[in-house]
Design a protein around this motif. Structure first.
Motif, mmCIF file in Angstrom:
data_model
loop_
_atom_site.group_PDB
_atom_site.id
_atom_site.type_symbol
_atom_site.label_atom_id
_atom_site.label_comp_id
_atom_site.label_asym_id
_atom_site.label_seq_id
_atom_site.Cartn_x
_atom_site.Cartn_y
_atom_site.Cartn_z
ATOM 1 N N HIS A 106 0.861 -1.190 0.000
ATOM 2 C CA HIS A 106 0.000 0.000 0.000
ATOM 3 C C HIS A 106 0.894 1.236 0.000
ATOM 4 C CE1 HIS A 106 -2.695 3.080 1.627
ATOM 5 N NE2 HIS A 106 -3.698 2.318 1.214
ATOM 6 N N LYS A 107 0.498 2.252 -0.747
ATOM 7 C CA LYS A 107 1.350 3.431 -0.934
ATOM 8 C C LYS A 107 1.665 4.169 0.367
ATOM 9 C CE LYS A 107 -2.460 6.523 -2.040
ATOM 10 N NZ LYS A 107 -3.018 7.477 -2.967
ATOM 11 N N ASN A 108 0.845 4.048 1.386
ATOM 12 C CA ASN A 108 1.066 4.772 2.640
ATOM 13 C C ASN A 108 1.501 3.873 3.791
ATOM 14 O OD1 ASN A 108 0.415 7.324 1.559
ATOM 15 N ND2 ASN A 108 -1.747 6.833 1.703
ATOM 16 N N ASN A 159 -4.494 8.988 10.395
ATOM 17 C CA ASN A 159 -4.565 8.131 9.212
ATOM 18 C C ASN A 159 -3.769 6.837 9.316
ATOM 19 O OD1 ASN A 159 -6.170 10.009 7.734
ATOM 20 N ND2 ASN A 159 -4.337 11.231 7.448
ATOM 21 N N ASN A 160 -2.990 6.683 10.391
ATOM 22 C CA ASN A 160 -2.141 5.506 10.509
ATOM 23 C C ASN A 160 -1.763 5.266 11.961
ATOM 24 O OD1 ASN A 160 0.346 7.003 11.236
ATOM 25 N ND2 ASN A 160 0.185 7.780 9.149
ATOM 26 N N PHE A 161 -1.120 4.130 12.177
ATOM 27 C CA PHE A 161 -0.498 3.902 13.468
ATOM 28 C C PHE A 161 0.922 3.427 13.201
ATOM 29 C CE2 PHE A 161 -1.926 -0.372 12.525
ATOM 30 C CZ PHE A 161 -1.029 -1.223 13.164
ATOM 31 N N SER A 162 1.779 3.668 14.165
ATOM 32 C CA SER A 162 3.141 3.184 14.043
ATOM 33 C C SER A 162 3.463 2.374 15.284
ATOM 34 C CB SER A 162 4.128 4.333 13.850
ATOM 35 O OG SER A 162 4.121 5.185 14.964
ATOM 36 N N ILE A 163 4.331 1.418 15.091
ATOM 37 C CA ILE A 163 4.701 0.513 16.171
ATOM 38 C C ILE A 163 6.083 -0.041 15.871
ATOM 39 C CG2 ILE A 163 3.616 -1.514 15.067
ATOM 40 C CD1 ILE A 163 2.727 -2.351 17.936
ATOM 41 N N ALA A 205 -4.867 0.316 4.757
ATOM 42 C CA ALA A 205 -4.152 -0.896 4.354
ATOM 43 C C ALA A 205 -4.526 -2.103 5.216
ATOM 44 C CB ALA A 205 -2.645 -0.659 4.429
ATOM 45 N N ILE A 206 -5.293 -1.875 6.280
ATOM 46 C CA ILE A 206 -5.655 -2.970 7.188
ATOM 47 C C ILE A 206 -6.670 -3.880 6.498
ATOM 48 C CG2 ILE A 206 -6.626 -3.596 9.433
ATOM 49 C CD1 ILE A 206 -4.039 -2.017 9.690
#
Length: 143
Positions: free
Chosen positions: A42-44, A75-79, A96-97
């Protein structure tokens, strides 16, 4: 016209976000763990190149014992997770999920069909439309 599916999709995604917020605020109990499947190309989505090469279409991560720096954004999560003792930061766009689940709670949601699922469904539809209605399962072996 009411777009029921769009409203449902948005709210299922909000369930996922709320679960992530709960994990960030309270951690996970000994039993809970979260499987998250997402589209890697996915682009993001931001992953190291070596992970994208290993998982070119989709990947499932498990949030359980060793996770760090969980951040929930609009718009997203980071981990940060450990892969073979290498701490790696992932940035995953919510669009993208594909799905998420907590097997210990017998809970999960499918947010979208992955490309792999779509490909299998297309093969099934093609095979089912044949006159003899015999499905050749050798087409579905996982590589």
């Amino acid at each position: 016209m009411i777009e029921y599916q769009k409203i449902l999709d948005k709210n299922m995604l909000n369930v996922f976000k709320d679960i992530l917020k709960n994990i960030k605020d309270n951690g996970l109990s000994n039993n809970n763990h979260l499987y998250v499947t997402f589209i890697t190309n996915h682009k993001n989505v931001e992953l190291p190149i070596w992970l994208k090469q290993k998982y070119p279409q989709e990947m499932t991560i498990i949030i359980q014992y060793e996770y760090y720096d969980l951040e929930i954004n609009k718009n997203n999560f980071s981990i940060t997770l450990s892969f073979g003792d290498i701490k790696t930061n992932l940035k995953i766009n919510y669009n993208a999920i594909v799905s998420f689940a907590d097997p210990s709670a017998n809970f999960g949601l499918i947010l979208q069909k992955s490309k792999v699922q779509k490909k299998v469904n297309k093969k099934l539809e093609t095979n089912m439309s044949k006159k003899d209605n015999v499905i050749n399962f050798s087409n579905y072996k996982k590589n």
